[in-house]
Design a protein around this motif. Structure first.
Motif, PDB file in Angstrom:
ATOM      1  N   MET A   1      33.108  26.459  42.306  1.00  0.00           N
ATOM      2  CA  MET A   1      32.809  27.536  43.259  1.00  0.00           C
ATOM      3  C   MET A   1      31.357  27.977  43.046  1.00  0.00           C
ATOM      4  N   ASN A   2      30.573  28.051  44.155  1.00  0.00           N
ATOM      5  CA  ASN A   2      29.191  28.477  43.960  1.00  0.00           C
ATOM      6  C   ASN A   2      29.125  29.999  43.860  1.00  0.00           C
ATOM      7  N   ARG A   3      27.912  30.469  43.563  1.00  0.00           N
ATOM      8  CA  ARG A   3      27.766  31.884  43.248  1.00  0.00           C
ATOM      9  C   ARG A   3      28.103  32.768  44.432  1.00  0.00           C
ATOM     10  N   ASP A   4      27.648  32.368  45.611  1.00  0.00           N
ATOM     11  CA  ASP A   4      27.924  33.181  46.803  1.00  0.00           C
ATOM     12  C   ASP A   4      29.426  33.285  47.062  1.00  0.00           C
ATOM     13  N   GLU A   5      30.138  32.189  46.874  1.00  0.00           N
ATOM     14  CA  GLU A   5      31.592  32.215  47.083  1.00  0.00           C
ATOM     15  C   GLU A   5      32.255  33.113  46.044  1.00  0.00           C
ATOM     16  N   LEU A   6      31.744  33.068  44.824  1.00  0.00           N
ATOM     17  CA  LEU A   6      32.279  33.933  43.755  1.00  0.00           C
ATOM     18  C   LEU A   6      32.102  35.397  44.135  1.00  0.00           C
ATOM     19  N   GLU A  14      39.797  38.883  45.384  1.00  0.00           N
ATOM     20  CA  GLU A  14      40.590  37.653  45.318  1.00  0.00           C
ATOM     21  C   GLU A  14      40.172  36.744  44.168  1.00  0.00           C
ATOM     22  N   LEU A  15      39.649  37.333  43.105  1.00  0.00           N
ATOM     23  CA  LEU A  15      39.239  36.507  41.975  1.00  0.00           C
ATOM     24  C   LEU A  15      40.434  36.205  41.078  1.00  0.00           C
ATOM     25  N   SER A  16      40.516  34.958  40.631  1.00  0.00           N
ATOM     26  CA  SER A  16      41.517  34.603  39.627  1.00  0.00           C
ATOM     27  C   SER A  16      41.000  35.076  38.258  1.00  0.00           C
ATOM     28  N   SER A  17      41.842  34.930  37.217  1.00  0.00           N
ATOM     29  CA  SER A  17      41.420  35.364  35.876  1.00  0.00           C
ATOM     30  C   SER A  17      40.197  34.585  35.420  1.00  0.00           C
ATOM     31  N   SER A  18      40.216  33.278  35.671  1.00  0.00           N
ATOM     32  CA  SER A  18      39.077  32.461  35.204  1.00  0.00           C
ATOM     33  C   SER A  18      37.812  32.806  35.998  1.00  0.00           C
ATOM     34  N   GLU A  19      37.974  33.095  37.286  1.00  0.00           N
ATOM     35  CA  GLU A  19      36.808  33.456  38.104  1.00  0.00           C
ATOM     36  C   GLU A  19      36.266  34.817  37.682  1.00  0.00           C
ATOM     37  N   THR A  20      37.164  35.737  37.306  1.00  0.00           N
ATOM     38  CA  THR A  20      36.729  37.038  36.807  1.00  0.00           C
ATOM     39  C   THR A  20      35.903  36.855  35.537  1.00  0.00           C
ATOM     40  N   ALA A  21      36.391  35.991  34.663  1.00  0.00           N
ATOM     41  CA  ALA A  21      35.657  35.729  33.413  1.00  0.00           C
ATOM     42  C   ALA A  21      34.303  35.100  33.716  1.00  0.00           C
ATOM     43  N   GLU A  22      34.299  34.208  34.709  1.00  0.00           N
ATOM     44  CA  GLU A  22      33.040  33.535  35.082  1.00  0.00           C
ATOM     45  C   GLU A  22      32.033  34.557  35.607  1.00  0.00           C
ATOM     46  N   LEU A  23      32.511  35.489  36.417  1.00  0.00           N
ATOM     47  CA  LEU A  23      31.618  36.498  36.985  1.00  0.00           C
ATOM     48  C   LEU A  23      31.083  37.408  35.889  1.00  0.00           C
TER      49      LEU A  23
ATOM     50  N   ALA B  33      31.107  47.815  45.901  1.00  0.00           N
ATOM     51  CA  ALA B  33      31.056  46.864  44.784  1.00  0.00           C
ATOM     52  C   ALA B  33      32.078  47.223  43.710  1.00  0.00           C
ATOM     53  N   LEU B  34      32.302  48.507  43.516  1.00  0.00           N
ATOM     54  CA  LEU B  34      33.234  48.927  42.455  1.00  0.00           C
ATOM     55  C   LEU B  34      34.685  48.831  42.902  1.00  0.00           C
ATOM     56  N   LEU B  35      34.943  49.079  44.186  1.00  0.00           N
ATOM     57  CA  LEU B  35      36.318  49.153  44.673  1.00  0.00           C
ATOM     58  C   LEU B  35      36.784  47.887  45.386  1.00  0.00           C
ATOM     59  N   GLN B  36      35.834  47.049  45.815  1.00  0.00           N
ATOM     60  CA  GLN B  36      36.123  45.795  46.540  1.00  0.00           C
ATOM     61  C   GLN B  36      36.945  46.043  47.801  1.00  0.00           C
ATOM     62  N   ASP B  37      36.716  47.184  48.430  1.00  0.00           N
ATOM     63  CA  ASP B  37      37.448  47.527  49.640  1.00  0.00           C
ATOM     64  C   ASP B  37      36.544  48.486  50.420  1.00  0.00           C
ATOM     65  N   TRP B  38      36.117  48.054  51.608  1.00  0.00           N
ATOM     66  CA  TRP B  38      35.103  48.834  52.333  1.00  0.00           C
ATOM     67  C   TRP B  38      35.648  50.182  52.774  1.00  0.00           C
ATOM     68  N   SER B  39      36.882  50.205  53.235  1.00  0.00           N
ATOM     69  CA  SER B  39      37.454  51.478  53.702  1.00  0.00           C
ATOM     70  C   SER B  39      37.619  52.454  52.541  1.00  0.00           C
ATOM     71  N   LEU B  40      38.050  51.939  51.400  1.00  0.00           N
ATOM     72  CA  LEU B  40      38.171  52.797  50.207  1.00  0.00           C
ATOM     73  C   LEU B  40      36.801  53.312  49.781  1.00  0.00           C
ATOM     74  N   ALA B  41      35.793  52.453  49.931  1.00  0.00           N
ATOM     75  CA  ALA B  41      34.426  52.836  49.562  1.00  0.00           C
ATOM     76  C   ALA B  41      33.971  54.005  50.419  1.00  0.00           C
ATOM     77  N   CYS B  89      43.828  46.122  32.851  1.00  0.00           N
ATOM     78  CA  CYS B  89      43.472  45.512  31.579  1.00  0.00           C
ATOM     79  C   CYS B  89      42.014  45.794  31.270  1.00  0.00           C
ATOM     80  N   VAL B  90      41.655  45.586  30.023  1.00  0.00           N
ATOM     81  CA  VAL B  90      40.285  45.855  29.578  1.00  0.00           C
ATOM     82  C   VAL B  90      39.291  45.046  30.395  1.00  0.00           C
ATOM     83  N   GLY B  91      39.677  43.821  30.784  1.00  0.00           N
ATOM     84  CA  GLY B  91      38.769  42.957  31.536  1.00  0.00           C
ATOM     85  C   GLY B  91      38.291  43.618  32.818  1.00  0.00           C
ATOM     86  N   ASP B  92      39.146  44.277  33.551  1.00  0.00           N
ATOM     87  CA  ASP B  92      38.737  44.940  34.781  1.00  0.00           C
ATOM     88  C   ASP B  92      37.762  46.062  34.483  1.00  0.00           C
ATOM     89  N   GLU B  93      38.010  46.827  33.458  1.00  0.00           N
ATOM     90  CA  GLU B  93      37.095  47.921  33.099  1.00  0.00           C
ATOM     91  C   GLU B  93      35.728  47.362  32.752  1.00  0.00           C
TER      92      GLU B  93
END
Lengths: 263, 187
Positions: A1-6, A14-23, B33-41, B89-93
């Motif tokens: 997945m390229n950066r823009d798609e990420l 819609e990020l998966s766990s691995s994509e979240t880690a990548e970001l 960017a923080l909420l990933q939802d334009w209406s919520l933003a 989870c901690v990852g989201d924070e």
């Protein structure tokens, strides 16, 4: 997945766990990626905001007062005027097609080296002959060089070895994207409202007539103007410099510094 | 020694709101960017403006309205996420903090000025889009309709929808670029 798609998947949640880690890794290690994310979010936000405003405006304009039905039969003015417009349009198109010089300014690729590849609609082929180019074509030079010429004028763009150039849609003038590597260009005088545009990761290069070298790598874009004037715009903060004969400028994620004399 | 009544008076609620409203687009971007939802933003920023009005007396004259508003947007976004149970989870924070840090670093005054220019150019470009194209963009980016659902409604393939969206974005970027760059070029 390229950066823009990420980034796009991130904004849609819609990020998966691995994509979240990548970001996360990308944002921790790469300042440029952070700037790009902010740019992507700003662009998407403005797109939604302005599109929603236009949608509302258009909806408002559709509300028209009802006219009472007329007792007299109404002459079909709308149909007649539509028919007249179609006839005029067809006549105009016919005249334009007959008078238009065929294939003026269409780009061609001159490649005399097997190390030049053309990618068109995901199909890759080596190029060793003159070939007509289309918007979306990607030219990759590994060990060799290639030249883009435009019929009917003297504009030449020489693509250096180890470079990647894409032809963009030329609705408002010639438009190339230098993804990596270097080009040397001699651009014949263009119409003021249709300059030649070359984009890189960091900058937009706008040319009406000049000779210059442009180099792009992931960290920066460097412009050397050999003759003429070139407008050099940073994509991140839209700061512009006009680079003239014998001067150069470099743009990175922090913007272009003032033009300085060539070494 | 400075007496308490020598401090400059805090701005009125109206003045503070007017000052903060200039940064509306930037604040919505940050919240988006923080909420990933334009209406919520939008909700988060509206809530921020309400809080700004209520707490205007706490604002120190001379401080940055934008910085203060940004902090409140961050706080409101975090509240919204927690209320919706998305902080799992901690990852989201950690990602929340990373994204927020990028906006802190990169959404400076030059970027704010660029935002205004881009918005004007984008209005010109979007106004020229066909209604169907506008509808598709809003469906995908504002309403978060999936490509599958968009394809089903429009009776087209998912790939065709993805390609159309990609081409529309590319076309808009080119149009904005020409508006921003071409008009000021001097031969």
């Amino acid at each position: 997945m390229n950066r823009d798609e990420l980034f796009e998947n991130y904004l849609r949640g819609e990020l998966s766990s691995s994509e979240t880690a990548e970001l996360k890794t990308l944002l921790e290690r790469d300042d440029e990626a952070g700037r790009a994310l902010v740019g992507c979010v700003n662009e998407t936000n403005l797109l939604v905001r302005v599109a929603a405003q236009i949608e509302r405006d258009r909806a408002d304009r559709k509300i028209v007062p009802l006219r009472p039905p007329s007792a007299r039969p109404v002459f079909p003015w709308r149909r007649v005027s539509l028919a007249a417009c179609l006839v005029l349009f067809a006549t105009f198109a016919f005249v334009l097609i007959r008078l238009r010089p065929s294939e003026m300014n269409s780009p061609q690729l001159l490649a005399s080296d097997a190390a030049v590849q053309l990618t068109r609609r995901d199909q890759v082929r080596p190029c060793q002959e003159t070939l007509g180019l289309k918007a979306g074509d990607v030219i990759t030079t590994t060990g060799g060089k290639a030249t883009i010429v435009y019929k009917g004028e003297s504009t030449r763009v020489e693509i250096q070895p180890d470079s990647v150039v894409q032809l963009a849609d030329a609705a408002g003038g010639k438009h190339l994207e230098l993804r990596q590597g270097a080009i040397t260009a001699r651009v014949a005088p263009q119409a003021a409202d249709q300059p030649m545009l070359i984009t890189t990761l960091h900058a937009w290069v706008t040319v009406i007539g000049a000779e210059f070298k442009l180099r792009a790598d992931p960290a920066s874009t460097t412009l050397d103007v050999l003759e003429g004037k070139v407008q050099f715009t940073c994509r991140f903060d839209l700061k512009k410099v006009l680079v003239t004969t014998g001067h150069c400028s470099t743009a990175d994620s922090c913007g272009p510094p003032p033009a300085r004399p060539l070494p | 020694m400075t007496e308490p009544n020598d401090r400059p008076a805090a701005p009125s609620a109206e003045d503070l709101l007017r000052a903060a409203f200039k940064y509306h687009d930037a604040l919505v971007s940050q919240a988006f960017a923080l909420l990933q939802d334009w209406s919520l933003a939008q909700d988060a920023v509206q809530e921020t403006f309400i809080v700004l009005q209520k707490k205007h007396a706490e604002f120190r004259s001379g401080s940055s309205v934008f910085a203060w508003a940004r902090q409140m947007v961050r706080y409101e976004a975090l509240n919204l996420l927690r209320a919706r149970g998305r902080e799992t989870c901690v990852g989201d924070e950690a990602l929340f903090a990373l994204v927020d840090a990028q906006f802190e670093k990169n959404l400076n005054h030059d970027a704010l000025a660029a935002l205004e220019q881009q918005k004007a150019a984008l209005h010109h470009c979007l106004d020229r889009l066909e209604p169907d194209a506008l509808d598709l963009l809003l469906g995908f980016y504002r309403d978060r309709v999936s490509c599958d659902d968009l394809a089903s409604v429009r009776q087209r393939s998912v790939n065709a929808i993805r390609l159309t969206l990609s081409r529309l974005r590319s076309r808009l970027r080119d149009c904005v670029r020409h508006r921003l760059v071409g008009a000021e070029m001097t031969p």
